[in-house]
Design an enzyme around this catalytic site. Sequence first.
Site, PDB file in Angstrom:
ATOM      1  N   ASP A  38       1.142  -1.178   0.331  1.00 23.86           N
ATOM      2  CA  ASP A  38      -0.137   0.105  -0.316  1.00 23.86           C
ATOM      3  C   ASP A  38       1.268   1.408   0.250  1.00 23.86           C
ATOM      4  OD1 ASP A  38      -3.531   0.100   0.724  1.00 23.86           O
ATOM      5  OD2 ASP A  38      -2.237   2.199   0.832  1.00 23.86           O
ATOM      6  N   ASP A  60       4.165   1.650  -4.579  1.00 23.43           N
ATOM      7  CA  ASP A  60       2.848   2.226  -5.316  1.00 23.43           C
ATOM      8  C   ASP A  60       2.659   1.356  -6.978  1.00 23.43           C
ATOM      9  OD1 ASP A  60       1.529   4.086  -7.297  1.00 23.43           O
ATOM     10  OD2 ASP A  60       2.460   6.469  -6.728  1.00 23.43           O
ATOM     11  N   VAL A  61       1.708   1.193  -6.744  1.00 21.03           N
ATOM     12  CA  VAL A  61       1.838   0.153  -8.816  1.00 21.03           C
ATOM     13  C   VAL A  61       2.066   0.604  -9.447  1.00 21.03           C
ATOM     14  CG1 VAL A  61      -0.184  -1.081  -7.035  1.00 21.03           C
ATOM     15  CG2 VAL A  61      -0.500   0.075  -8.316  1.00 21.03           C
ATOM     16  N   ASN A  87      -5.607  -5.124  -6.785  1.00 25.01           N
ATOM     17  CA  ASN A  87      -6.892  -4.760  -6.339  1.00 25.01           C
ATOM     18  C   ASN A  87      -6.236  -2.833  -5.860  1.00 25.01           C
ATOM     19  OD1 ASN A  87      -9.514  -4.384  -4.055  1.00 25.01           O
ATOM     20  ND2 ASN A  87      -7.997  -3.649  -2.886  1.00 25.01           N
ATOM     21  N   TYR A 153     -11.906   7.029 -14.955  1.00 24.04           N
ATOM     22  CA  TYR A 153     -12.653   5.632 -13.854  1.00 24.04           C
ATOM     23  C   TYR A 153     -13.125   4.437 -14.655  1.00 24.04           C
ATOM     24  CZ  TYR A 153     -13.829   2.755 -10.510  1.00 24.04           C
ATOM     25  OH  TYR A 153     -14.316   1.986  -9.515  1.00 24.04           O
ATOM     26  N   LYS A 157     -11.023   1.481 -16.009  1.00 23.26           N
ATOM     27  CA  LYS A 157     -11.751   0.026 -15.519  1.00 23.26           C
ATOM     28  C   LYS A 157     -12.656  -1.019 -16.476  1.00 23.26           C
ATOM     29  CE  LYS A 157     -11.178   0.284 -11.235  1.00 23.26           C
ATOM     30  NZ  LYS A 157     -10.407  -0.848 -10.487  1.00 23.26           N
TER      31      LYS A 157
HETATM   32  P1  NAD Z   1      -9.826   3.215  -1.528  1.00 24.66           P
HETATM   33  O1  NAD Z   1     -10.484   3.950  -1.892  1.00 24.66           O
HETATM   34  O2  NAD Z   1     -11.034   2.689   0.459  1.00 24.66           O
HETATM   35  O3  NAD Z   1      -8.779   2.515  -1.421  1.00 24.66           O
HETATM   36  C1  NAD Z   1      -7.732   1.393  -0.158  1.00 24.66           C
HETATM   37  C2  NAD Z   1      -6.634   1.265  -0.880  1.00 24.66           C
HETATM   38  O4  NAD Z   1      -5.376   1.772  -1.645  1.00 24.66           O
HETATM   39  C3  NAD Z   1      -6.188   2.457   0.571  1.00 24.66           C
HETATM   40  O5  NAD Z   1      -4.988   1.956   1.387  1.00 24.66           O
HETATM   41  C4  NAD Z   1      -5.286   3.473  -0.096  1.00 24.66           C
HETATM   42  O6  NAD Z   1      -4.146   3.824   0.102  1.00 24.66           O
HETATM   43  C5  NAD Z   1      -4.337   2.523  -1.331  1.00 24.66           C
HETATM   44  N1  NAD Z   1      -3.889   3.359  -2.612  1.00 24.66           N
HETATM   45  C6  NAD Z   1      -4.112   4.431  -3.433  1.00 24.66           C
HETATM   46  N2  NAD Z   1      -3.323   4.048  -4.563  1.00 24.66           N
HETATM   47  C7  NAD Z   1      -2.297   3.104  -4.058  1.00 24.66           C
HETATM   48  C8  NAD Z   1      -1.518   3.066  -5.297  1.00 24.66           C
HETATM   49  N3  NAD Z   1      -0.992   3.677  -5.928  1.00 24.66           N
HETATM   50  N4  NAD Z   1      -0.503   1.994  -5.140  1.00 24.66           N
HETATM   51  C9  NAD Z   1      -0.481   1.446  -4.170  1.00 24.66           C
HETATM   52  N5  NAD Z   1      -2.148   1.696  -2.743  1.00 24.66           N
HETATM   53  C10 NAD Z   1      -2.685   2.203  -3.158  1.00 24.66           C
HETATM   54  O7  NAD Z   1     -10.337   1.837  -2.503  1.00 24.66           O
HETATM   55  P2  NAD Z   1     -11.758   0.777  -2.098  1.00 24.66           P
HETATM   56  O8  NAD Z   1     -13.204   1.437  -2.423  1.00 24.66           O
HETATM   57  O9  NAD Z   1     -11.241  -0.160  -1.179  1.00 24.66           O
HETATM   58  O10 NAD Z   1     -11.555   0.029  -3.386  1.00 24.66           O
HETATM   59  C11 NAD Z   1     -10.299  -1.299  -3.924  1.00 24.66           C
HETATM   60  C12 NAD Z   1     -10.556  -1.263  -5.662  1.00 24.66           C
HETATM   61  O11 NAD Z   1     -11.631  -1.836  -5.715  1.00 24.66           O
HETATM   62  C13 NAD Z   1      -9.771  -0.262  -6.283  1.00 24.66           C
HETATM   63  O12 NAD Z   1     -10.029  -0.998  -7.652  1.00 24.66           O
HETATM   64  C14 NAD Z   1     -11.771   0.021  -6.779  1.00 24.66           C
HETATM   65  O13 NAD Z   1     -11.759   1.080  -8.086  1.00 24.66           O
HETATM   66  C15 NAD Z   1     -12.689  -1.077  -6.138  1.00 24.66           C
HETATM   67  N6  NAD Z   1     -14.005  -0.656  -6.417  1.00 24.66           N
HETATM   68  C16 NAD Z   1     -14.684  -0.314  -5.339  1.00 24.66           C
HETATM   69  C17 NAD Z   1     -15.923   0.716  -5.471  1.00 24.66           C
HETATM   70  C18 NAD Z   1     -17.084   0.929  -4.425  1.00 24.66           C
HETATM   71  O14 NAD Z   1     -17.359   1.263  -4.524  1.00 24.66           O
HETATM   72  N7  NAD Z   1     -15.947   1.746  -3.477  1.00 24.66           N
HETATM   73  C19 NAD Z   1     -16.909   0.204  -6.505  1.00 24.66           C
HETATM   74  C20 NAD Z   1     -16.244  -1.118  -7.905  1.00 24.66           C
HETATM   75  C21 NAD Z   1     -15.085  -1.031  -7.059  1.00 24.66           C
END
Ligand code: NAD
Length: 258
Positions: A38, A60-61, A87, A153, A157
């Site tokens: 993370d 950072d990915v 993720n 976004y 996706k």
């Molecule tokens: P979030 O915004 O809660 O972030 C989760 C973590 O990502 C955080 O700990 C952050 O520090 C880390 N992060 C951010 N940028 C990063 C980077 N460049 N490298 C490494 N870590 C990084 O995200 P979430 O809501 O848990 O979503 C997780 C995944 O699910 C994402 O790919 C998101 O697009 C997808 N998603 C989320 C939702 C939703 O409603 N939350 C819906 C559909 C898809």
Amino acid sequence: MDLQLTSAKVIVTAGASGIGLKITERLLAEGASVYICDIDVAALEAAKEKNPSLMTGVCDVSKRDSVANMVEQAVQGLGGLDCLINNAGIAGPTGAFHEIDPNDWDRCIEVCLTGQFNCARLVVDHLKKSNNASIVNLSSAAGRFGFPNRAPYSAAKWGVVGFTKSLSMELGAFGIRCNAVLPGPVDGARIQAVIQEKANIAGKTAEEFTKTWLSMASIKELIDPQQLADLIAFIVSPLGRTISGQALNVDGDLQCLM
Ligand code: NAD
């Protein structure tokens, strides 16, 4: 149901909070060994304190050097690799596509799409040695519908789905499966921020916007992240051994995004 994951070695990107942490804790509960990366150091420390067996690293990915270090450290710490959960993803900017800052476009694609490529390319040789290898890429309902005012976004996706299906076809010969998971709006802080921003644009309250949004689904609920974690644990387990190349929707049968 015994998911037979006690010997599984897994990397979860952005595993320190949100959906990634739920997936991580689900896999730990099955007895898997998990390494999370993370960018949020404090969140990594908190996750480690809560789950002492967890291996963690800052990465950072979107940065290839950072990913190379992370994969090396993870494979060494885990003693091999069976599974990558791609993720990490960010919401990106909200606004009309022609008015957003092009740097925000770049950043969203770099993290949400290129970040998955950065990680996947470096794990293939390790996964080839596993007898239950798979990659899971987090997409979104925005990866099967248009998403007005969230074009970067949505573009990223949709890209994740094409990336996933291509990898499944390329890697099947090596016994490596690849699937995408497409959640609808997931309950949590992140979706509340997105809803507020979109409600502002629509001139509605967050409550009104949420109600209208959910009216377009057959099951009118925000998605519980635990459901995503349960599904992912199954598809990466040996019980999911013929599931590959799929774009799996967990969205209450959403019919459109707005
Ligand atoms: P979030 O915004 O809660 O972030 C989760 C973590 O990502 C955080 O700990 C952050 O520090 C880390 N992060 C951010 N940028 C990063 C980077 N460049 N490298 C490494 N870590 C990084 O995200 P979430 O809501 O848990 O979503 C997780 C995944 O699910 C994402 O790919 C998101 O697009 C997808 N998603 C989320 C939702 C939703 O409603 N939350 C819906 C559909 C898809």
